[in-house]
Design a protein around this motif. Sequence first.
Motif, PDB file in Angstrom:
ATOM      1  N   UNK B 187      22.364  24.534  40.550  1.00  0.00           N
ATOM      2  CA  UNK B 187      22.343  23.700  41.890  1.00  0.00           C
ATOM      3  C   UNK B 187      21.596  22.789  41.470  1.00  0.00           C
ATOM      4  N   UNK B 188      20.686  22.312  42.327  1.00  0.00           N
ATOM      5  CA  UNK B 188      19.211  21.377  42.362  1.00  0.00           C
ATOM      6  C   UNK B 188      18.764  20.698  43.977  1.00  0.00           C
ATOM      7  N   UNK B 189      17.905  20.581  43.945  1.00  0.00           N
ATOM      8  CA  UNK B 189      17.326  20.866  45.644  1.00  0.00           C
ATOM      9  C   UNK B 189      16.234  19.620  44.946  1.00  0.00           C
ATOM     10  N   UNK B 190      16.071  19.448  46.602  1.00  0.00           N
ATOM     11  CA  UNK B 190      14.674  18.002  46.104  1.00  0.00           C
ATOM     12  C   UNK B 190      14.069  18.138  47.996  1.00  0.00           C
ATOM     13  N   UNK B 191      13.242  17.151  47.912  1.00  0.00           N
ATOM     14  CA  UNK B 191      13.094  17.415  49.661  1.00  0.00           C
ATOM     15  C   UNK B 191      13.094  15.716  49.942  1.00  0.00           C
ATOM     16  N   UNK B 192      13.265  15.829  51.617  1.00  0.00           N
ATOM     17  CA  UNK B 192      13.414  13.900  51.668  1.00  0.00           C
ATOM     18  C   UNK B 192      13.212  14.576  53.012  1.00  0.00           C
ATOM     19  N   UNK B 193      11.852  13.621  53.173  1.00  0.00           N
ATOM     20  CA  UNK B 193      10.186  13.244  53.705  1.00  0.00           C
ATOM     21  C   UNK B 193      10.084  15.324  53.975  1.00  0.00           C
ATOM     22  N   UNK B 194      10.994  15.948  55.421  1.00  0.00           N
ATOM     23  CA  UNK B 194      10.103  16.644  55.610  1.00  0.00           C
ATOM     24  C   UNK B 194      11.337  18.280  55.699  1.00  0.00           C
ATOM     25  N   UNK B 195      12.448  17.301  55.236  1.00  0.00           N
ATOM     26  CA  UNK B 195      13.970  18.045  55.229  1.00  0.00           C
ATOM     27  C   UNK B 195      14.036  18.977  53.332  1.00  0.00           C
ATOM     28  N   UNK B 196      14.592  19.717  53.299  1.00  0.00           N
ATOM     29  CA  UNK B 196      14.512  20.591  52.392  1.00  0.00           C
ATOM     30  C   UNK B 196      16.277  20.431  51.679  1.00  0.00           C
ATOM     31  N   UNK B 197      16.355  19.374  50.709  1.00  0.00           N
ATOM     32  CA  UNK B 197      17.534  19.450  50.407  1.00  0.00           C
ATOM     33  C   UNK B 197      18.999  19.985  49.077  1.00  0.00           C
ATOM     34  N   UNK B 198      19.179  20.891  49.454  1.00  0.00           N
ATOM     35  CA  UNK B 198      20.302  21.898  48.347  1.00  0.00           C
ATOM     36  C   UNK B 198      21.609  21.055  47.744  1.00  0.00           C
ATOM     37  N   UNK B 199      21.647  20.978  46.596  1.00  0.00           N
ATOM     38  CA  UNK B 199      23.472  21.049  46.414  1.00  0.00           C
ATOM     39  C   UNK B 199      23.976  21.782  45.563  1.00  0.00           C
ATOM     40  N   UNK B 200      24.546  22.807  46.382  1.00  0.00           N
ATOM     41  CA  UNK B 200      24.758  23.641  44.989  1.00  0.00           C
ATOM     42  C   UNK B 200      26.612  24.365  45.890  1.00  0.00           C
ATOM     43  N   UNK B 201      27.054  24.644  44.459  1.00  0.00           N
ATOM     44  CA  UNK B 201      28.533  25.015  45.560  1.00  0.00           C
ATOM     45  C   UNK B 201      28.237  26.292  46.138  1.00  0.00           C
ATOM     46  N   UNK B 202      29.115  26.147  47.208  1.00  0.00           N
ATOM     47  CA  UNK B 202      28.879  27.152  48.604  1.00  0.00           C
ATOM     48  C   UNK B 202      30.230  27.107  49.210  1.00  0.00           C
ATOM     49  N   UNK B 203      30.694  28.598  49.141  1.00  0.00           N
ATOM     50  CA  UNK B 203      31.378  28.916  50.404  1.00  0.00           C
ATOM     51  C   UNK B 203      31.412  28.360  51.767  1.00  0.00           C
ATOM     52  N   UNK B 204      30.081  29.098  51.946  1.00  0.00           N
ATOM     53  CA  UNK B 204      29.851  28.280  53.735  1.00  0.00           C
ATOM     54  C   UNK B 204      28.448  27.200  53.267  1.00  0.00           C
ATOM     55  N   UNK B 205      28.872  26.386  53.483  1.00  0.00           N
ATOM     56  CA  UNK B 205      27.407  25.373  53.771  1.00  0.00           C
ATOM     57  C   UNK B 205      26.230  25.839  54.437  1.00  0.00           C
ATOM     58  N   UNK B 206      26.839  25.909  55.715  1.00  0.00           N
ATOM     59  CA  UNK B 206      26.524  26.445  57.358  1.00  0.00           C
ATOM     60  C   UNK B 206      25.504  27.583  56.934  1.00  0.00           C
ATOM     61  N   UNK B 207      26.426  28.759  56.543  1.00  0.00           N
ATOM     62  CA  UNK B 207      25.292  29.805  56.183  1.00  0.00           C
ATOM     63  C   UNK B 207      24.416  30.183  55.604  1.00  0.00           C
ATOM     64  N   UNK B 208      24.637  29.174  54.892  1.00  0.00           N
ATOM     65  CA  UNK B 208      23.612  29.017  53.771  1.00  0.00           C
ATOM     66  C   UNK B 208      22.158  27.872  53.519  1.00  0.00           C
ATOM     67  N   UNK B 209      22.748  27.327  54.770  1.00  0.00           N
ATOM     68  CA  UNK B 209      22.011  26.741  56.087  1.00  0.00           C
ATOM     69  C   UNK B 209      20.920  27.578  56.249  1.00  0.00           C
ATOM     70  N   UNK B 210      20.992  28.195  57.013  1.00  0.00           N
ATOM     71  CA  UNK B 210      20.551  29.149  57.853  1.00  0.00           C
ATOM     72  C   UNK B 210      19.330  30.834  56.913  1.00  0.00           C
ATOM     73  N   UNK B 211      20.022  30.512  55.969  1.00  0.00           N
ATOM     74  CA  UNK B 211      19.405  31.569  54.946  1.00  0.00           C
ATOM     75  C   UNK B 211      18.775  31.208  54.561  1.00  0.00           C
ATOM     76  N   UNK B 212      18.723  29.731  53.927  1.00  0.00           N
ATOM     77  CA  UNK B 212      17.433  29.305  53.269  1.00  0.00           C
ATOM     78  C   UNK B 212      16.324  28.550  53.970  1.00  0.00           C
ATOM     79  N   UNK B 213      17.153  28.126  55.665  1.00  0.00           N
ATOM     80  CA  UNK B 213      15.503  28.657  56.694  1.00  0.00           C
ATOM     81  C   UNK B 213      14.682  29.464  56.812  1.00  0.00           C
TER      82      UNK B 213
END
Lengths: 332, 419
Positions: B187-213
Motif C-alpha cells: 500500500x501507499x498513502x499520501x496527503x492531498x491537502x487535508x485528506x489522507x489518501x490510502x491506496x491498498x487492496x481491501x475487501x471493504x474500502x468504506x470500513x477501512x476508511x472508518x477505521x483509519x479515521x
Amino acid sequence: MKKKGVGIGSTFYGTGYGNGFPDVSRAKAVLKEDGKVAVHVGATEVGQGSKTIMSQMAAEVMSIPLNDIIFICEDTKNMPDSGTAAASRQTYNTGNAIKLACEDLRKKVIENAFKELKLNSSVGLTLKNGEIYLKTLPSKNISLKELALCLLKNKELPLIGEGSFTAQTIEMDEETGQGAPYWPYTFNVYGVIVEVDTETGLIDIIKAVCAQDVGKAINPEMIEGQMDGGFAMGLGYSIYEDLGLKEGKMKNKNFTNYLIPTALDVPELEKFIIEDPESTGPFGAKGIGEPVMLGVAPAVLNAIYDAVGVRITQVPVTPDRLLRALKEERRE
Amino acid sequence: MKREIVGKRAIRVDGHSKVLGKAEYPQDIQKQSMYHGKTLRSKKPHAYFKLNIDKAKNLKGVIAILTAKDVPYNHHGVLFKDHEIFCTNKVRRVGDPIAFVVAENEKIAKQAVEFIEIEYDEIPGVFDPIKAMEQSAPIVHKESNILYHYKIRKGNIENAFKQCEVIVENEYRTGMVDHAFLQPESGIAYMDENTVVVCASSQYPHFDQIEIAEALNIPTENVRVINPAIGGAFGGREDITLQIHIALATKLVGKPVKTTYSREESFLAHGKRHSMIMKYKTGANRQGKLVAMEANIIGDTGAYASWAPNVLRKAGVHATGPYEIPNVKVDSYAVYTNNPFAGAMRGFGAAQGPIAYEQQIDEIGRKLSIDPITIRKINGFKVGSETATGQILEASVPYIQCIESVGKALGLEQKEGIR
C-alpha cells in the motif's frame, strides 16, 4: 499398493452477514453524455468477477452493450457503501441494488424520452438495444445517445438512478438458536475418485465432479472458473496445507513449505451448473464464491475411507498422518 | 424470459488489463520522493516488552519510527476493537505489530527495524483451545478466554437417541490455514491537502476508511481509500493490516509512504481460517432417516476476536449439514489463544463442519448398508424443509438435483457398490 476409492461431499451455505445484522447494498446508475451508463457501487472486485457479472446485470436492464457500462468500484470518494466483498453476498445483495438502480434510471430515461419525442404519455414506450421507441409505432424513437445530448443541452444531466437492497435476516433466540439467520441458502456437492498409495501415503485425485446450485447463472464461464478455484483451494485444505504451528509459531510461512496445489495436482473438473432461480435474487441469482470450495475436503476424506477403510478425522491428510493411521489400523 | 446479456459467457471486463500486465496493483504505484515503511513484529507469542528506538532512530536515512504513543486512538478490529495498531507493552501472538520505521529506502527501513532494541519478558501462553477454556489457563485479554457461545436446542435429543437404530460418534479436527492469495499486502498513502489518501487492496474500502479515521482521530471525510487491482482476498483482506500504519506515517512526515510485505510477512500479518475441534454424535432409524444430532464445536480464534462470534455462529447454524434432523443440540464456542489470529476465510465457519457431518452420514449409511447417494437423498433438504434453526427453505433448494448429477457422473446412481 495403490488403492482407489470414491467419495461424496455435500454442503449448504447461508448467504450474508446473518443474524439480523443490517445487510445493505447501495448503487447508483448514471446516464453519461455519450449515452453510456456509469454504475457506481462499493462492491470490491477481488478477482471473483463481480465487475463483470454486475456489468452484465446493468447492461441487461438498460438494454445496452456490455462495453457501454462503466463500472466504478475503486474509490470511496465516488461510490456508495455496498458492504463488504464477503459472505458470498455481492451477487445477491449488490446485484439486487444495481438492478434496482438501473430500473430506476431506465424509468427516468423513458420519462424524459416521451417529452423529447413530444408524445402525450410514456405508455407503450420501451428501451431496447440503446433505443427508446413506441412499440406500436417504432418510427417514434430516439437513441440513448441522442437523448443524453438533448438532456445535456437542457442542463438536465446527469440523470441518476438509485437503488438500495436490504437482505432479510432475523436474529436467533439466544437460548435455542431458533430464527432465520441467513438467506438464501446455496447447495454444493463434490464427488471425487482418489488413488491412495499405501506405501508413500500420497493421494492422487483421479477424477472430480462438482454440482453447484447457482439460482440462475449470470455468467456460466465465471462460475466454472470459481468451481476450478474452489476445488483447488479445497484440495489444498484436504491434503496439503499445513502451517506447522507450534507454541504459536508458524514453521511454514512461504510457498517452499506451505504447500498449495499446483496445476499438476488438480485434475480436470467435471462441472454441473444447477439452475433453480431464487425469486428474491437478481434475475434469480445466488452467490457461489464460498460454496464452491466447501464440499471438496469431505469428498476426499470419504474417498480415502472407501479406498483404504480408515477414517481420517483430521485435515490436512498429509502422507505422514495417513501412514500413521494405516499403521494403527493394521495393529488393531 | 429471454435475456440478452445475463446468462452469457461474457469475457471478464477486467481480464484484458490483467492478462497483459497493465492492471495496476498497489505495489505498482510509485510516487515522487516517497518514503518506505517497514514493520517491527513480535517474535514471542505472549510477553511484556520494553522498546528502545534510539539506535535505530539515529541511523542515516531514517525519517521516523512510529510506536503506540504516536497513535491517537490505538485500537482496531472488525467486531471488537481488541487489536492495538502498535502494541503498547504486551504482545499476544507472534507477528503482532510493534513499530513502523519510515526511511528513505527499503534497505534502510529493514536495517533500522533490526536496530530497534526490544526486551521481552515472556509470560506463559496458551495454544490449545480446550486448555484455554479452563479456569486456570493464562488469560489472553481480560477476563475469560471464552469469547462466544452459540446454542441450538431443537426437539429432545435424549429421547431421540434412545429411539435410534444406529449412533455414530467421532471427533474431527481441522487446522488453521492461510488464504495464500497471489498478491501479498502492499500500500501507499499520501496527503492531498487535508485528506489522507490510502491506496491498498481491501475487501471493504468504506470500513477501512472508518477505521483509519478513528485511529488518526480525524473526520471520515478526510480519509479517502482507493482500491487498486486486487490479487485475491478470500477473507484475508477484511481485517485491516498496513492501511493505518501508512496513513499515520504520511500524516506525520507529509510525504508519500509505501510498504510492501514479503510472503512471510503476509502470513504473519493477516488472519487465518479457524481451527476447529468438532465432537459429533449422530443417530438414525432403521430406514436411514436422521433422528438426532449433537455437536460440540470449539473454534480457535487465536490472539484476536476478528469475526470469531460470527464464524462460530455460522459453524453452529450449518452443523447439521444439508439434512433434515428433528432433534438437534449444538454448542459452538470461540476461544482466544496465543496462536495466530483467525478471521474471515472462504466458508466463514461453514468450511470445517462438512469434514465432520459428511463423514458422519457416510458412517451411518455404512452401518445400515445404505449407499452414500441414497442416504443423502433420504435426508437431504428439499423445498419446504426446516433447518436446525427452524427456518423454512421455501424455494430454490436443488440439493437432490446436485446429488443426482454427481452420482450419475461417477456412475454411482442406484448402485450399492461403494462402502
